[in-house]
Scaffold this motif. Structure first.
Motif, PDB file in Angstrom:
ATOM      1  N   LYS A   1       0.826  -1.216   0.000  1.00  0.00           N
ATOM      2  CA  LYS A   1       0.000   0.000   0.000  1.00  0.00           C
ATOM      3  C   LYS A   1       0.860   1.266   0.000  1.00  0.00           C
ATOM      4  O   LYS A   1       0.619   2.202   0.771  1.00  0.00           O
ATOM      5  N   ASN A   2       1.841   1.271  -0.865  1.00  0.00           N
ATOM      6  CA  ASN A   2       2.717   2.430  -1.031  1.00  0.00           C
ATOM      7  C   ASN A   2       3.470   2.827   0.233  1.00  0.00           C
ATOM      8  O   ASN A   2       3.728   4.000   0.491  1.00  0.00           O
ATOM      9  N   LEU A   3       3.834   1.810   0.998  1.00  0.00           N
ATOM     10  CA  LEU A   3       4.715   2.017   2.148  1.00  0.00           C
ATOM     11  C   LEU A   3       5.855   1.009   2.108  1.00  0.00           C
ATOM     12  O   LEU A   3       5.693  -0.107   1.610  1.00  0.00           O
TER      13      LEU A   3
ATOM     14  N   THR B   1       0.222  -4.221  -7.238  1.00  0.00           N
ATOM     15  CA  THR B   1       1.115  -3.111  -7.553  1.00  0.00           C
ATOM     16  C   THR B   1       2.576  -3.543  -7.518  1.00  0.00           C
ATOM     17  O   THR B   1       2.972  -4.289  -6.625  1.00  0.00           O
ATOM     18  N   SER B   2       3.359  -3.057  -8.474  1.00  0.00           N
ATOM     19  CA  SER B   2       4.801  -3.309  -8.434  1.00  0.00           C
ATOM     20  C   SER B   2       5.505  -2.099  -7.831  1.00  0.00           C
ATOM     21  O   SER B   2       4.994  -0.981  -7.873  1.00  0.00           O
ATOM     22  N   HIS B   3       6.664  -2.353  -7.275  1.00  0.00           N
ATOM     23  CA  HIS B   3       7.452  -1.298  -6.627  1.00  0.00           C
ATOM     24  C   HIS B   3       8.906  -1.402  -7.076  1.00  0.00           C
ATOM     25  O   HIS B   3       9.301  -2.374  -7.715  1.00  0.00           O
ATOM     26  N   SER B   4       9.681  -0.408  -6.719  1.00  0.00           N
ATOM     27  CA  SER B   4      11.121  -0.465  -6.971  1.00  0.00           C
ATOM     28  C   SER B   4      11.849   0.109  -5.766  1.00  0.00           C
ATOM     29  O   SER B   4      11.223   0.613  -4.827  1.00  0.00           O
TER      30      SER B   4
ATOM     31  N   GLY C   1      10.460   4.161  -7.064  1.00  0.00           N
ATOM     32  CA  GLY C   1      10.414   4.951  -8.308  1.00  0.00           C
ATOM     33  C   GLY C   1       9.014   5.415  -8.693  1.00  0.00           C
ATOM     34  O   GLY C   1       8.775   6.612  -8.862  1.00  0.00           O
ATOM     35  N   PRO C   2       8.057   4.490  -8.824  1.00  0.00           N
ATOM     36  CA  PRO C   2       6.734   4.922  -9.279  1.00  0.00           C
ATOM     37  C   PRO C   2       5.873   5.601  -8.207  1.00  0.00           C
ATOM     38  O   PRO C   2       4.862   6.208  -8.538  1.00  0.00           O
ATOM     39  N   HIS C   3       6.235   5.517  -6.939  1.00  0.00           N
ATOM     40  CA  HIS C   3       5.302   6.004  -5.909  1.00  0.00           C
ATOM     41  C   HIS C   3       5.855   7.037  -4.942  1.00  0.00           C
ATOM     42  O   HIS C   3       5.144   7.440  -4.022  1.00  0.00           O
ATOM     43  N   TRP C   4       7.099   7.433  -5.088  1.00  0.00           N
ATOM     44  CA  TRP C   4       7.607   8.357  -4.067  1.00  0.00           C
ATOM     45  C   TRP C   4       7.017   9.753  -4.215  1.00  0.00           C
ATOM     46  O   TRP C   4       6.654  10.378  -3.217  1.00  0.00           O
TER      47      TRP C   4
HETATM   48 CU   LIG Z   1       5.960   1.651  -4.831  1.00  0.00          CU
END
Ligand SMILES: [Cu+2]
Length: 144
Positions: A61-63, A86-89, A125-128
């Motif tokens: 969840k974007n944390l 969701t993917s994260h980096s 990368g995509p969510h900061w």
């Molecule tokens: Cu992310």
């Protein structure tokens, strides 16, 4: 530079956007999301994240869970994505490191800490910028 141009430049540079756009979660809300992340990890892997031999950070969840943590230079770090879709980096941008590949639900990204001692901002990368997915890693002295 006019104030308007300065604001635009700051937004483009990414210095203002997070403050304006990042959702404000309370510590309690964060703790709740991270507790859920840990439960999902245990459900998926059968292990408690705290029992892993390698320092494991969850993305959910974007944390980053935990959001702030300490490591030693040369330690291995493992990121595991417990999100549903969701993917994260992982991106130590200010330290001049390249962004990692995206890791998808139930995927792992592993890296070795090769940062100087001190605090380092950890970005997804995509969510900061818009979601405020930003952590902080404190690097202690190298292993003897
Ligand atoms: Cu992310």
């Amino acid at each position: 530079m006019t104030p308007r141009l300065a604001l635009l430049a700051a937004c483009l540079a990414g210095t203002i956007a997070p403050a304006l756009a990042a959702p404000k979660l309370t510590d309690a809300e964060r703790a709740e999301i991270c507790a859920e992340a840990e439960a999902r990890y245990k459900e998926t892997t059968g292990r408690a994240v705290g029992d892993e031999p390698v320092k494991t950070i969850l993305t959910y969840k974007n944390l980053f869970c935990p959001m702030n943590f300490e490591v030693k230079a040369g330690d291995k770090l493992r990121f595991f994505n417990v999100d549903k879709r969701t993917s994260h980096s992982v991106w130590f941008r200010a330290a001049g490191k390249p962004e990692s590949e995206r890791f998808f639900p139930n995927e792992t990204y592993e890296t070795t800490v090769d940062l100087p001692e001190g605090d380092h901002e950890l970005l997804c990368g995509p969510h900061w910028a818009n979601e405020g997915m930003i952590g902080r890693v404190t690097v202690q002295g190298a292993k003897p």
